[in-house]
Design a protein around this motif. Structure first.
Motif, PDB file in Angstrom:
ATOM      1  N   HIS A 113       0.663  -1.545  -0.214  1.00  0.00           N
ATOM      2  CA  HIS A 113      -0.092   0.050   0.100  1.00  0.00           C
ATOM      3  C   HIS A 113       1.066   1.165   0.123  1.00  0.00           C
ATOM      4  O   HIS A 113       1.158   2.004   0.999  1.00  0.00           O
ATOM      5  N   PRO A 114       1.831   1.710  -1.191  1.00  0.00           N
ATOM      6  CA  PRO A 114       1.999   2.746  -1.367  1.00  0.00           C
ATOM      7  C   PRO A 114       2.080   4.235  -0.252  1.00  0.00           C
ATOM      8  O   PRO A 114       2.400   4.533  -0.129  1.00  0.00           O
ATOM      9  N   SER A 115       0.609   4.761  -0.083  1.00  0.00           N
ATOM     10  CA  SER A 115      -0.141   5.742   0.312  1.00  0.00           C
ATOM     11  C   SER A 115      -0.013   5.685   1.529  1.00  0.00           C
ATOM     12  O   SER A 115       0.107   6.953   1.964  1.00  0.00           O
ATOM     13  N   LEU A 116       0.569   4.896   2.340  1.00  0.00           N
ATOM     14  CA  LEU A 116       0.852   4.472   3.947  1.00  0.00           C
ATOM     15  C   LEU A 116       1.644   5.589   3.664  1.00  0.00           C
ATOM     16  O   LEU A 116       2.388   5.728   4.605  1.00  0.00           O
ATOM     17  N   LEU A 117       3.045   5.467   2.655  1.00  0.00           N
ATOM     18  CA  LEU A 117       4.543   6.131   2.652  1.00  0.00           C
ATOM     19  C   LEU A 117       4.502   7.695   3.232  1.00  0.00           C
ATOM     20  O   LEU A 117       5.164   7.851   3.921  1.00  0.00           O
ATOM     21  N   LYS A 118       3.219   8.309   3.267  1.00  0.00           N
ATOM     22  CA  LYS A 118       3.438  10.066   2.854  1.00  0.00           C
ATOM     23  C   LYS A 118       3.182  10.158   4.558  1.00  0.00           C
ATOM     24  O   LYS A 118       3.801  10.585   5.629  1.00  0.00           O
ATOM     25  N   TYR A 119       2.459   8.748   5.523  1.00  0.00           N
ATOM     26  CA  TYR A 119       2.934   8.678   6.642  1.00  0.00           C
ATOM     27  C   TYR A 119       3.476   8.811   7.635  1.00  0.00           C
ATOM     28  O   TYR A 119       3.586   8.852   9.364  1.00  0.00           O
ATOM     29  N   ILE A 120       4.843   8.187   6.677  1.00  0.00           N
ATOM     30  CA  ILE A 120       5.713   7.859   7.735  1.00  0.00           C
ATOM     31  C   ILE A 120       7.548   8.978   8.382  1.00  0.00           C
ATOM     32  O   ILE A 120       7.862   8.664   8.469  1.00  0.00           O
ATOM     33  N   LEU A 121       6.798   9.559   6.186  1.00  0.00           N
ATOM     34  CA  LEU A 121       7.865  10.102   6.835  1.00  0.00           C
ATOM     35  C   LEU A 121       8.182  11.432   7.828  1.00  0.00           C
ATOM     36  O   LEU A 121       9.391  11.753   7.814  1.00  0.00           O
ATOM     37  N   ILE A 122       7.143  12.309   8.214  1.00  0.00           N
ATOM     38  CA  ILE A 122       7.284  13.435   9.051  1.00  0.00           C
ATOM     39  C   ILE A 122       7.613  12.484  10.378  1.00  0.00           C
ATOM     40  O   ILE A 122       8.980  12.802  11.077  1.00  0.00           O
ATOM     41  N   ASN A 170       8.306   8.628  20.250  1.00  0.00           N
ATOM     42  CA  ASN A 170       6.574   8.234  19.732  1.00  0.00           C
ATOM     43  C   ASN A 170       5.961   9.451  20.694  1.00  0.00           C
ATOM     44  O   ASN A 170       4.377   9.140  19.251  1.00  0.00           O
ATOM     45  N   ILE A 171       5.686   9.664  21.451  1.00  0.00           N
ATOM     46  CA  ILE A 171       4.220  10.843  21.849  1.00  0.00           C
ATOM     47  C   ILE A 171       4.110  11.680  20.748  1.00  0.00           C
ATOM     48  O   ILE A 171       3.283  11.780  20.436  1.00  0.00           O
ATOM     49  N   LEU A 172       4.890  12.624  20.113  1.00  0.00           N
ATOM     50  CA  LEU A 172       5.015  13.556  19.378  1.00  0.00           C
ATOM     51  C   LEU A 172       4.438  12.442  18.302  1.00  0.00           C
ATOM     52  O   LEU A 172       4.007  13.319  17.530  1.00  0.00           O
ATOM     53  N   ASN A 173       4.629  11.440  17.673  1.00  0.00           N
ATOM     54  CA  ASN A 173       4.404  10.851  16.286  1.00  0.00           C
ATOM     55  C   ASN A 173       2.890  10.397  16.074  1.00  0.00           C
ATOM     56  O   ASN A 173       2.589   9.432  15.681  1.00  0.00           O
ATOM     57  N   ILE A 174       2.731  10.548  17.630  1.00  0.00           N
ATOM     58  CA  ILE A 174       1.437   9.326  17.957  1.00  0.00           C
ATOM     59  C   ILE A 174      -0.165   9.957  17.152  1.00  0.00           C
ATOM     60  O   ILE A 174      -0.150   9.092  16.176  1.00  0.00           O
ATOM     61  N   PRO A 175      -0.038  11.263  16.492  1.00  0.00           N
ATOM     62  CA  PRO A 175      -0.804  11.866  15.356  1.00  0.00           C
ATOM     63  C   PRO A 175      -0.627  10.781  14.191  1.00  0.00           C
ATOM     64  O   PRO A 175      -1.794  10.664  13.314  1.00  0.00           O
ATOM     65  N   MET A 176       0.061  10.762  13.711  1.00  0.00           N
ATOM     66  CA  MET A 176       1.135  10.269  12.428  1.00  0.00           C
ATOM     67  C   MET A 176       0.562   8.976  12.241  1.00  0.00           C
ATOM     68  O   MET A 176       0.169   8.592  10.924  1.00  0.00           O
ATOM     69  N   ASN A 177       1.578   8.103  13.395  1.00  0.00           N
ATOM     70  CA  ASN A 177       1.093   7.115  13.501  1.00  0.00           C
ATOM     71  C   ASN A 177       0.266   6.510  13.790  1.00  0.00           C
ATOM     72  O   ASN A 177      -0.532   5.097  13.246  1.00  0.00           O
ATOM     73  N   THR A 178      -1.070   7.338  14.584  1.00  0.00           N
ATOM     74  CA  THR A 178      -1.980   6.630  14.312  1.00  0.00           C
ATOM     75  C   THR A 178      -3.776   7.246  13.322  1.00  0.00           C
ATOM     76  O   THR A 178      -3.726   5.815  12.735  1.00  0.00           O
ATOM     77  N   LYS A 179      -3.012   8.125  12.114  1.00  0.00           N
ATOM     78  CA  LYS A 179      -3.160   7.685  11.268  1.00  0.00           C
ATOM     79  C   LYS A 179      -2.477   7.174   9.867  1.00  0.00           C
ATOM     80  O   LYS A 179      -3.991   6.317   9.561  1.00  0.00           O
ATOM     81  N   LEU A 180      -2.045   6.527  10.702  1.00  0.00           N
ATOM     82  CA  LEU A 180      -1.315   5.603   9.513  1.00  0.00           C
ATOM     83  C   LEU A 180      -1.864   3.716   9.794  1.00  0.00           C
ATOM     84  O   LEU A 180      -1.787   3.188   9.069  1.00  0.00           O
ATOM     85  N   CYS A 181      -2.175   4.082  11.127  1.00  0.00           N
ATOM     86  CA  CYS A 181      -2.773   2.889  11.733  1.00  0.00           C
ATOM     87  C   CYS A 181      -4.373   2.503  11.463  1.00  0.00           C
ATOM     88  O   CYS A 181      -4.380   1.560  10.785  1.00  0.00           O
ATOM     89  N   GLU A 182      -4.694   3.808  11.807  1.00  0.00           N
ATOM     90  CA  GLU A 182      -6.197   3.986  10.587  1.00  0.00           C
ATOM     91  C   GLU A 182      -6.194   3.398   9.238  1.00  0.00           C
ATOM     92  O   GLU A 182      -7.346   1.770   8.911  1.00  0.00           O
ATOM     93  N   LYS A 183      -5.213   3.827   8.848  1.00  0.00           N
ATOM     94  CA  LYS A 183      -5.055   3.509   7.133  1.00  0.00           C
ATOM     95  C   LYS A 183      -4.950   1.728   6.564  1.00  0.00           C
ATOM     96  O   LYS A 183      -5.288   1.446   6.298  1.00  0.00           O
ATOM     97  N   LEU A 184      -3.982   2.004   7.805  1.00  0.00           N
ATOM     98  CA  LEU A 184      -3.667   0.026   7.322  1.00  0.00           C
ATOM     99  C   LEU A 184      -5.183  -1.274   7.737  1.00  0.00           C
ATOM    100  O   LEU A 184      -5.072  -1.417   7.219  1.00  0.00           O
ATOM    101  N   LEU A 185      -5.468  -0.973   9.098  1.00  0.00           N
ATOM    102  CA  LEU A 185      -6.362  -1.836   9.305  1.00  0.00           C
ATOM    103  C   LEU A 185      -7.341  -1.362   8.519  1.00  0.00           C
ATOM    104  O   LEU A 185      -8.537  -1.931   8.041  1.00  0.00           O
ATOM    105  N   LYS A 186      -7.885   0.370   7.698  1.00  0.00           N
ATOM    106  CA  LYS A 186      -8.909  -0.483   7.267  1.00  0.00           C
ATOM    107  C   LYS A 186      -8.753  -0.808   5.376  1.00  0.00           C
ATOM    108  O   LYS A 186      -9.182  -1.474   4.935  1.00  0.00           O
TER     109      LYS A 186
END
Length: 251
Positions: free
Chosen positions: A24-33, A97-113
């Motif tokens: 799922h290459p679209s996940l990459l944009k949530y990983i860079l930040i 990890n704390i600062l990355n929570i918003p992006m990591n949360t979005k990342l996991c939500e997209k993966l689960l979906k």
């Protein structure tokens, strides 16, 4: 499922995050930040350990011609450098990890979906605020518990024959911490999170072996943190679905 298969499943799950990004290459944009934030914290931690810390030690233990004081200085320098480096890396990892929570949360939500056809519950603003405050409090309690265990593991690392156990405990804590984002997405309370963790200890232990393997290269886990979170999310959801369907026996 026997113990070896469960350990293997957890270890393999560590690498699933890389496969999911290829799938799922679209996940990459949530990983860079998150990667950028992690590198920033790691760089500051290394700078603090090797540039600022020695100056502090020199101030408290100035070098003289006395052999005793020189010995005291170098012993203090080595001990302070090692202990502070480990503590800075641990704290930097937690803060990143704390600062990355918003992006990591979005990342996991997209993966689960994308991978499991999972959908988040719809809420009005009042329900959203109530849920946010509740899980914020859970997150604070969880972070304090993880820090206490982390410092305990750090203290054990100085005891002969217990350093290996301390390292395994530290990796197990990180495995749980990386899975915690998915627990929050699924809105599990602390009791259910702990029950899930204890129920699937072999899988989490196998996952922690993967973390330990990559920890042999200092700082690499900082860069790979989003991929690790992805792998943990995939593992948690897979185990939860197997358990719900009754396809996995727990021995």
């Amino acid at each position: 499922m026997n113990m070896l298969k469960r350990l293997t499943f957890g270890f393999q799950s560590f690498f699933v995050g890389f496969r999911m990004v290829r799938k799922h290459p679209s996940l990459l944009k949530y990983i860079l930040i998150p990667i950028f934030i992690s590198i920033l914290f790691m760089s500051f931690g290394l700078y603090f350990s090797f540039e600022i810390l020695p100056a502090w030690v020199k101030e408290f233990f100035p070098q003289t011609e006395s052999i005793f004081k020189q010995t005291l200085y170098w012993i203090s320098m080595v001990f302070a450098a090692v202990s502070t480096f480990l503590l800075v890396i641990l704290n930097s990892f937690v803060l990143a990890n704390i600062l990355n929570i918003p992006m990591n949360t979005k990342l996991c939500e997209k993966l689960l979906k994308k991978e499991f056809n999972w959908e988040a519950k719809s809420r009005n603003f009042k329900e959203f605020v109530k849920t946010f405050i509740y899980f914020l409090l859970i997150g604070i309690v969880k972070t304090l518990i993880i820090l206490v265990i982390g410092f305990f593991a750090f203290a054990l690392s100085f005891v002969p024959f217990l350093s290996l156990f301390a390292a395994a405990l530290g990796m197990l804590v990180l495995a749980f911490d990386c899975s915690d984002i998915t627990f929050e997405i699924k809105e599990w309370g602390l009791k259910r999170r702990w029950q899930f963790f204890t129920q699937y200890k072999p899988e989490f232990l196998g996952f922690s072996f993967g973390i330990g393997l990559f920890s042999l290269i200092p700082g690499l886990n900082f860069v790979l943190l989003p991929f690790i979170v992805l792998g943990a999310s995939h593992m948690v959801q897979t185990l939860d679905m197997r358990n719900s369907n009754g396809t996995m026996s727990i021995s």
